[in-house]
Design a protein around this motif. Structure first.
Motif, short mmCIF file in Angstrom:
data_model
loop_
_atom_site.label_atom_id
_atom_site.label_comp_id
_atom_site.label_asym_id
_atom_site.label_seq_id
_atom_site.Cartn_x
_atom_site.Cartn_y
_atom_site.Cartn_z
N VAL A 33 0.86 -1.18 0.00
CA VAL A 33 0.00 0.00 0.00
C VAL A 33 0.90 1.23 0.00
N LEU A 34 0.74 2.08 -1.01
CA LEU A 34 1.46 3.35 -1.06
C LEU A 34 0.54 4.44 -0.52
N THR A 35 0.90 5.01 0.62
CA THR A 35 0.12 6.07 1.25
C THR A 35 0.80 7.41 0.99
N ILE A 36 0.02 8.40 0.58
CA ILE A 36 0.56 9.73 0.29
C ILE A 36 -0.18 10.74 1.16
N GLN A 37 0.55 11.46 1.98
CA GLN A 37 -0.07 12.40 2.91
C GLN A 37 -0.65 13.62 2.19
N PRO A 38 -1.70 14.23 2.76
CA PRO A 38 -2.24 15.46 2.19
C PRO A 38 -1.16 16.53 2.04
N GLY A 86 -7.74 1.41 -3.92
CA GLY A 86 -7.36 2.46 -2.97
C GLY A 86 -8.21 3.71 -3.08
N ILE A 87 -7.58 4.86 -2.86
CA ILE A 87 -8.26 6.15 -2.80
C ILE A 87 -7.47 7.20 -3.59
N LEU A 88 -8.16 7.93 -4.45
CA LEU A 88 -7.64 9.15 -5.06
C LEU A 88 -8.65 10.25 -4.74
N GLY A 134 -3.88 -5.91 -6.98
CA GLY A 134 -3.67 -6.33 -5.60
C GLY A 134 -2.95 -5.33 -4.74
N ALA A 135 -2.35 -4.31 -5.33
CA ALA A 135 -1.72 -3.23 -4.57
C ALA A 135 -2.73 -2.08 -4.42
N LYS A 136 -2.37 -1.09 -3.60
CA LYS A 136 -3.27 0.04 -3.40
C LYS A 136 -2.48 1.35 -3.33
N ILE A 137 -3.17 2.42 -3.70
CA ILE A 137 -2.68 3.77 -3.44
C ILE A 137 -3.70 4.46 -2.54
N ILE A 138 -3.23 5.06 -1.47
CA ILE A 138 -4.09 5.86 -0.60
C ILE A 138 -3.59 7.30 -0.68
N ALA A 139 -4.10 8.01 -1.68
CA ALA A 139 -3.75 9.41 -1.89
C ALA A 139 -4.98 10.22 -1.50
N ASP A 140 -5.10 10.50 -0.22
CA ASP A 140 -6.31 11.08 0.35
C ASP A 140 -6.01 12.51 0.81
#
Length: 444
Positions: free
Chosen positions: A67-72, A158-160, A91-97
């Motif tokens: 999971v690649l998480t990107i901070q605001p 994930g989230i964009l 199967g992977a995710k991006i959490i760019a929230d």
């Protein structure tokens, strides 16, 4: 006695510190950390923090189960000359929230004033939802991945949310990297408040899949603002496209929407059928210096179905609604496709078709548009009355007083919330605060 004196001194010191904090300058803010490069594969969970810039070096793959998480507020720049791209694999995710006040920005690595469309590749999500392909298909743009034969419609990539993608897109011989591409992405993925800026190919392209989205902005796209293929069946509500009259792909028509079942116009199932509501598609309005390949607001072709409701098609150069194939025309004629409660005011040719006259003529479509709650205008924005939709560096898409966008009967659309207006905006500008309409001058 000593303890009492000591306590008095501690209290006095604390009061002095508090007083200083109230009257003196605030505590200094820590300087940003040095930029950090990202390359190759990310195979374990990783967070990109907002306290430094991140440099995307070449094609970077996020591999399952990472999971690649990107901070605001984080800024990710592409390394100059590397044709960088970020790929989220199956199967992977991006959490760019991000947030409205702290959007996440993907942009060119060049300095303000020297950026250009195509400075880097773009963002690619590869999922496991349904397409109409029966064998694995290669991801375009030379990315060494396949997709297409899984059937996990509730897949989650994930989230964009509150994300800008600037100066991306590499177009070459029908194997492009778009600013943001969805390959078989599932409907548990969250896509909200995303802007593409000067994409060198498509802004948003959907190859199959079931992902839904809302609040999308395509600004100054070279090719198509929204492109659908290979059995895409998701829902999108509230989207706006604004085209730069002097910028378009010199080799291909630039459309607000382009949609095909597949390149051959086959009967492959499921048939591509986007469910779209509350779009505002703004063409170049015949401005001086308009490039030749600006084309249509809606281009439904090659055996596609569609739902397109409660929307505005305004000032497109070659036409508003274009239904191009016999199959697509039959789908519209027979009720498999919908075009309801829409306003059309193209620069020329409000409605076109190259379908056989025995199936559907331009006059047939005009009648059907009006019967289904729509209106066709010849005076572009004089009739539609949006506030100032053609100002490239500061558009206002809100309907002015008396605009027909503020009237009409809501056309129910799968996945959409009922609102009392047509187009992407009522009385609130949801692009405010997080979009950028003058990206060339922005210093990161």
């Amino acid at each position: 006695m000593k303890n009492i004196k000591f306590s008095i001194l501690v209290v006095a010191a604390a009061m002095t510190i508090m007083s200083c904090r109230k009257t003196n300058t605030p505590d200094p803010v820590a300087p940003p950390k040095a930029p950090e490069s990202i390359s190759g594969e990310i195979s374990a969970n990783k967070t990109l923090t907002a306290d430094r810039q991140w440099i995307l070096d070449g094609t970077v793959f996020v591999k399952s189960p990472a999971v690649l998480t990107i901070q605001p507020g984080t800024v990710i720049k592409a390394k100059v000359g590397s044709k960088a791209a970020l790929v989220i694999d199956k199967g992977a995710k991006i959490i760019a929230d991000g947030t409205a006040s702290k959007p996440i920005v993907f942009t060119s690595g060049k300095d303000a004033g020297s950026r250009a469309p195509g400075d880097w590749g773009g963002l690619i999500l590869v999922g496991r939802a349904t397409t109409n392909r029966t064998a694995p298909v290669n991801v375009e743009g030379g990315v060494a991945l396949t997709y297409g034969t899984d059937k996990i419609d509730d897949d989650d990539s994930g989230i964009l949310r509150y994300v800008r993608i600037e100066y991306a897109g590499i177009g070459a011989n029908d194997s492009e990297i778009n600013a943001l591409t969805f390959y078989a992405v599932g409907n548990k993925t969250v896509v909200e408040n995303v802007q593409t800026v000067y994409a060198n190919d498509d802004a948003f392209e959907f190859f199959g899949g079931t992902v839904n989205a809302k609040n999308l902005v395509a600004y100054a796209t070279a090719d198509d603002d929204f492109d659908f293929d290979f059995g895409y069946s998701g829902s999108i509500q509230f989207a706006v496209a604004l085209r730069d009259p002097k910028f378009v792909d010199a080799q291909d028509d630039g459309n607000g929407i382009e949609c095909d079942n597949d390149n051959a116009g086959s009967d492959a199932l499921p048939i591509t059928k986007p469910k779209l509501s509350n779009f505002t598609l703004i063409g170049p309005n015949g401005a001086d210096g308009t490039a030749a390949r600006h084309a249509y607001g809606n281009r439904w072709r090659r055996g596609t179905q569609f739902i397109f409701n409660n929307s505005i098609i305004l000032a497109n150069q070659k036409g508003g609604l274009n239904i191009e194939s016999d199959k697509s025309a039959n789908f519209y004629k027979n009720g498999n496709s919908e075009f309801k409660n829409n306003l059309i005011a193209a620069s020329t040719n409000q409605i076109l078709t190259n379908a056989a006259a025995s199936i559907l003529t331009v006059a047939d479509i005009q009648t059907k548009v009006v019967v289904n709650g729509g209106a066709i205008y010849s005076n572009v924005n004089t009739d539609v009355k949006l506030t100032s939709p053609f100002v490239l560096t500061g558009p206002n898409f809100l309907p002015a007083t008396g605009s027909p966008a503020l009237s009409g009967t809501w056309a129910a659309t799968p996945g959409a919330t009922s609102v009392s207006y047509r187009g992407a905006f009522g009385t609130t500008d949801w692009t405010s605060g997080w979009t950028n309409w003058n990206p060339q001058t922005k210093v990161y």
